[in-house]
Design a protein around this motif. Sequence first.
Motif, PDB file in Angstrom:
ATOM      1  N   ILE A  40      -0.981   0.840   3.094  1.00 40.80           N
ATOM      2  CA  ILE A  40      -1.828   1.152   4.326  1.00 40.80           C
ATOM      3  C   ILE A  40      -2.315  -0.064   4.971  1.00 40.80           C
ATOM      4  CG2 ILE A  40      -3.110   3.349   3.448  1.00 40.80           C
ATOM      5  CD1 ILE A  40      -5.392   1.766   2.757  1.00 40.80           C
ATOM      6  N   SER A  41      -2.841  -0.105   6.197  1.00 39.53           N
ATOM      7  CA  SER A  41      -3.142  -1.480   6.824  1.00 39.53           C
ATOM      8  C   SER A  41      -4.041  -1.041   7.964  1.00 39.53           C
ATOM      9  CB  SER A  41      -1.780  -1.923   7.749  1.00 39.53           C
ATOM     10  OG  SER A  41      -2.185  -3.234   8.329  1.00 39.53           O
ATOM     11  N   THR A  42      -5.152  -2.148   8.084  1.00 33.26           N
ATOM     12  CA  THR A  42      -6.212  -1.965   8.944  1.00 33.26           C
ATOM     13  C   THR A  42      -6.338  -3.411   9.663  1.00 33.26           C
ATOM     14  OG1 THR A  42      -7.310   0.037   7.944  1.00 33.26           O
ATOM     15  CG2 THR A  42      -8.506  -1.315   9.421  1.00 33.26           C
ATOM     16  N   HIS A  43      -6.302  -3.606  10.887  1.00 30.55           N
ATOM     17  CA  HIS A  43      -6.639  -4.891  11.525  1.00 30.55           C
ATOM     18  C   HIS A  43      -5.865  -5.875  10.807  1.00 30.55           C
ATOM     19  CE1 HIS A  43      -9.602  -2.769  13.782  1.00 30.55           C
ATOM     20  NE2 HIS A  43     -10.669  -2.970  12.766  1.00 30.55           N
ATOM     21  N   GLY A  44      -4.584  -5.605  10.684  1.00 28.28           N
ATOM     22  CA  GLY A  44      -3.707  -6.625   9.845  1.00 28.28           C
ATOM     23  C   GLY A  44      -3.946  -6.827   8.346  1.00 28.28           C
ATOM     24  N   THR A  45      -4.906  -6.203   7.655  1.00 23.99           N
ATOM     25  CA  THR A  45      -4.993  -6.162   6.297  1.00 23.99           C
ATOM     26  C   THR A  45      -4.199  -5.193   5.721  1.00 23.99           C
ATOM     27  OG1 THR A  45      -6.990  -7.644   6.610  1.00 23.99           O
ATOM     28  CG2 THR A  45      -6.574  -6.512   4.538  1.00 23.99           C
ATOM     29  N   LYS A  46      -3.267  -5.745   4.781  1.00 25.25           N
ATOM     30  CA  LYS A  46      -2.396  -4.884   4.230  1.00 25.25           C
ATOM     31  C   LYS A  46      -2.742  -4.473   2.959  1.00 25.25           C
ATOM     32  CE  LYS A  46       2.708  -4.047   3.810  1.00 25.25           C
ATOM     33  NZ  LYS A  46       4.022  -4.449   3.916  1.00 25.25           N
ATOM     34  N   VAL A  47      -2.578  -3.307   2.445  1.00 23.25           N
ATOM     35  CA  VAL A  47      -2.974  -3.014   0.888  1.00 23.25           C
ATOM     36  C   VAL A  47      -1.740  -2.035   0.438  1.00 23.25           C
ATOM     37  CG1 VAL A  47      -4.545  -1.733  -0.531  1.00 23.25           C
ATOM     38  CG2 VAL A  47      -5.235  -2.743   1.333  1.00 23.25           C
ATOM     39  N   ALA A  48      -1.193  -2.522  -0.476  1.00 21.70           N
ATOM     40  CA  ALA A  48      -0.113  -2.042  -1.364  1.00 21.70           C
ATOM     41  C   ALA A  48      -0.550  -1.138  -2.491  1.00 21.70           C
ATOM     42  CB  ALA A  48       1.032  -2.761  -1.629  1.00 21.70           C
ATOM     43  N   ILE A  49      -0.347   0.148  -2.551  1.00 20.83           N
ATOM     44  CA  ILE A  49      -0.727   1.092  -3.858  1.00 20.83           C
ATOM     45  C   ILE A  49       0.357   1.435  -4.498  1.00 20.83           C
ATOM     46  CG2 ILE A  49      -2.153   2.886  -4.367  1.00 20.83           C
ATOM     47  CD1 ILE A  49      -2.211   2.002  -0.723  1.00 20.83           C
ATOM     48  N   SER A  50       0.639   0.690  -5.751  1.00 14.80           N
ATOM     49  CA  SER A  50       1.853   1.348  -6.580  1.00 14.80           C
ATOM     50  C   SER A  50       1.497   2.135  -7.828  1.00 14.80           C
ATOM     51  CB  SER A  50       2.324  -0.006  -6.993  1.00 14.80           C
ATOM     52  OG  SER A  50       2.827  -0.802  -6.077  1.00 14.80           O
ATOM     53  N   ALA A  75       5.365 -12.120  -0.925  1.00 18.45           N
ATOM     54  CA  ALA A  75       6.746 -11.640  -0.496  1.00 18.45           C
ATOM     55  C   ALA A  75       6.724 -10.398   0.426  1.00 18.45           C
ATOM     56  CB  ALA A  75       7.715 -11.161  -1.808  1.00 18.45           C
ATOM     57  N   HIS A  76       5.771  -9.633   0.263  1.00 18.19           N
ATOM     58  CA  HIS A  76       5.382  -8.253   0.982  1.00 18.19           C
ATOM     59  C   HIS A  76       4.485  -8.304   1.812  1.00 18.19           C
ATOM     60  CE1 HIS A  76       8.654  -6.382  -1.677  1.00 18.19           C
ATOM     61  NE2 HIS A  76       8.045  -7.215  -2.593  1.00 18.19           N
ATOM     62  N   ASN A  77       3.675  -9.505   2.231  1.00 19.97           N
ATOM     63  CA  ASN A  77       2.760  -9.723   3.068  1.00 19.97           C
ATOM     64  C   ASN A  77       1.438  -8.844   2.597  1.00 19.97           C
ATOM     65  OD1 ASN A  77       1.487 -11.062   5.287  1.00 19.97           O
ATOM     66  ND2 ASN A  77       2.278  -9.702   6.673  1.00 19.97           N
ATOM     67  N   CYS A  78       1.072  -8.952   1.416  1.00 25.02           N
ATOM     68  CA  CYS A  78       0.082  -7.863   1.084  1.00 25.02           C
ATOM     69  C   CYS A  78      -1.307  -8.760   0.913  1.00 25.02           C
ATOM     70  CB  CYS A  78       0.382  -7.137  -0.137  1.00 25.02           C
ATOM     71  SG  CYS A  78       1.799  -5.972   0.011  1.00 25.02           S
ATOM     72  N   ASP A  79      -2.474  -8.257   1.337  1.00 28.69           N
ATOM     73  CA  ASP A  79      -3.546  -9.034   0.935  1.00 28.69           C
ATOM     74  C   ASP A  79      -4.222  -8.099  -0.272  1.00 28.69           C
ATOM     75  OD1 ASP A  79      -4.258 -10.503   3.444  1.00 28.69           O
ATOM     76  OD2 ASP A  79      -3.528  -8.528   4.399  1.00 28.69           O
ATOM     77  N   VAL A  80      -4.086  -7.023  -0.467  1.00 29.75           N
ATOM     78  CA  VAL A  80      -4.659  -6.436  -1.797  1.00 29.75           C
ATOM     79  C   VAL A  80      -3.297  -5.716  -2.656  1.00 29.75           C
ATOM     80  CG1 VAL A  80      -6.469  -4.912  -2.689  1.00 29.75           C
ATOM     81  CG2 VAL A  80      -6.674  -6.138  -0.525  1.00 29.75           C
ATOM     82  N   LEU A  81      -3.283  -5.643  -3.731  1.00 27.96           N
ATOM     83  CA  LEU A  81      -2.350  -4.757  -4.437  1.00 27.96           C
ATOM     84  C   LEU A  81      -3.158  -3.862  -5.591  1.00 27.96           C
ATOM     85  CD1 LEU A  81       0.279  -3.972  -5.713  1.00 27.96           C
ATOM     86  CD2 LEU A  81       0.361  -5.727  -7.019  1.00 27.96           C
ATOM     87  N   VAL A  82      -3.004  -2.584  -5.436  1.00 29.26           N
ATOM     88  CA  VAL A  82      -3.725  -1.711  -6.106  1.00 29.26           C
ATOM     89  C   VAL A  82      -2.690  -0.913  -7.219  1.00 29.26           C
ATOM     90  CG1 VAL A  82      -5.056   0.500  -6.184  1.00 29.26           C
ATOM     91  CG2 VAL A  82      -5.535  -1.086  -4.261  1.00 29.26           C
ATOM     92  N   THR A  83      -2.704  -1.030  -8.261  1.00 31.60           N
ATOM     93  CA  THR A  83      -1.913  -0.499  -9.327  1.00 31.60           C
ATOM     94  C   THR A  83      -2.620   0.751 -10.020  1.00 31.60           C
ATOM     95  OG1 THR A  83      -0.835  -2.760  -9.602  1.00 31.60           O
ATOM     96  CG2 THR A  83      -0.344  -1.020 -11.189  1.00 31.60           C
ATOM     97  N   MET A  84      -1.993   1.774  -9.656  1.00 32.16           N
ATOM     98  CA  MET A  84      -2.558   3.014 -10.316  1.00 32.16           C
ATOM     99  C   MET A  84      -1.526   3.461 -11.756  1.00 32.16           C
ATOM    100  SD  MET A  84      -3.547   5.558  -7.259  1.00 32.16           S
ATOM    101  CE  MET A  84      -4.596   6.625  -8.573  1.00 32.16           C
ATOM    102  N   THR A  85      -2.029   3.295 -12.762  1.00 31.69           N
ATOM    103  CA  THR A  85      -1.284   3.644 -14.000  1.00 31.69           C
ATOM    104  C   THR A  85      -1.442   5.021 -14.385  1.00 31.69           C
ATOM    105  OG1 THR A  85      -2.825   2.831 -15.545  1.00 31.69           O
ATOM    106  CG2 THR A  85      -1.156   1.225 -14.460  1.00 31.69           C
ATOM    107  N   ILE A  86      -0.451   5.739 -14.955  1.00 29.14           N
ATOM    108  CA  ILE A  86      -0.538   7.194 -15.054  1.00 29.14           C
ATOM    109  C   ILE A  86       0.360   7.355 -16.580  1.00 29.14           C
ATOM    110  CG2 ILE A  86      -0.421   9.368 -14.528  1.00 29.14           C
ATOM    111  CD1 ILE A  86       0.099   8.291 -11.516  1.00 29.14           C
ATOM    112  N   PHE A  87      -0.368   8.175 -17.429  1.00 22.44           N
ATOM    113  CA  PHE A  87       0.392   8.461 -18.669  1.00 22.44           C
ATOM    114  C   PHE A  87      -0.132   9.442 -19.454  1.00 22.44           C
ATOM    115  CE2 PHE A  87      -2.453   5.168 -20.379  1.00 22.44           C
ATOM    116  CZ  PHE A  87      -2.669   5.552 -21.392  1.00 22.44           C
ATOM    117  N   PHE A  88       0.212  10.212 -20.483  1.00 18.90           N
ATOM    118  CA  PHE A  88      -0.346  11.051 -21.094  1.00 18.90           C
ATOM    119  C   PHE A  88      -0.763  10.477 -22.698  1.00 18.90           C
ATOM    120  CE2 PHE A  88       1.312  14.186 -18.150  1.00 18.90           C
ATOM    121  CZ  PHE A  88       0.406  15.034 -18.366  1.00 18.90           C
ATOM    122  N   ASN A  89      -1.885  10.570 -23.318  1.00 11.58           N
ATOM    123  CA  ASN A  89      -2.272  10.222 -24.651  1.00 11.58           C
ATOM    124  C   ASN A  89      -1.471  11.072 -25.624  1.00 11.58           C
ATOM    125  OD1 ASN A  89      -3.531  12.323 -24.776  1.00 11.58           O
ATOM    126  ND2 ASN A  89      -5.658  11.385 -24.261  1.00 11.58           N
TER     127      ASN A  89
END
Length: 252
Positions: A40-50, A75-89
């Motif tokens: 997503i991007s707002t006012h040129g600030t880019k956030v990547a969510i993986s 490399a991807h011109n991101c200001d913020v990187l959000v990582t969502m990890t998902i697994f089953f215990n």
Amino acid sequence: MRLTSTPCTRLANSPLSLLTIMSYPRLTTEQMLRKDQKTISTHGTKVAISAIYMDLEAFLQRSGLTADLHAFCQAHNCDVLVTMTIFFNTQNEPVRQLAIFCPHAALRMTICGVLERSHSPSLKLTPAPSTHPHLQAYLQGNTQVSRKKLLPLLQEALSAYFDSMKIPSGQPETEGVSREQADKELDRAGNSLVPGLSQDEEEPPLPPTPMNSLVDECPLDQGLPKLSAEVIFEKCSQISLSQSTAASLSKK
């Protein structure tokens, strides 16, 4: 690069075990982050969510992770990187975790604050230990909040950040730049992209599907249904929850 045995052990008996093991065979950090990514991007600030289907603790233990995260953002011109990890215990219960990586302290604190205070939906975040600079890790107590539901919160956080950057009423303008000029610059940067989504989010149109001579239109005209790992996880989570409920009722 090989994965540690920790996530594989925890996922051994889970519905996502095969998916996880097959998804990351010797992948680099950059490849893992790009495998299932939205921006997503707002006012040129880019956030990547993986989305990554493994334990966050194991992910944070990867060798050279901090340098890899910096390199990915550059490399991807991101200001913020959000990582969502998902697994089953081991009890086949879904587990979600979050990691917010951002070298800009003010922006990182704003995003973390919005996510921590959110009530609609409530993520029920619990800070998790992390030795990496510029990174805040969380255990997400509300496993029903998927990435799709997280995106509006991140958009809200970006808006809050830019609102906080505006000059308060009664204070002198920045030398050589008026408030109106600053707002115009922000609007110009934001209008360069589709509102709320970066350009790489746009998907090319599907080619036309051949018509079936026996019907007026082909049912595949809209393209094949999309099936992502996130959707698979949601279905597995629902099945696991229903099975747990049925088991508890049968014991009564």
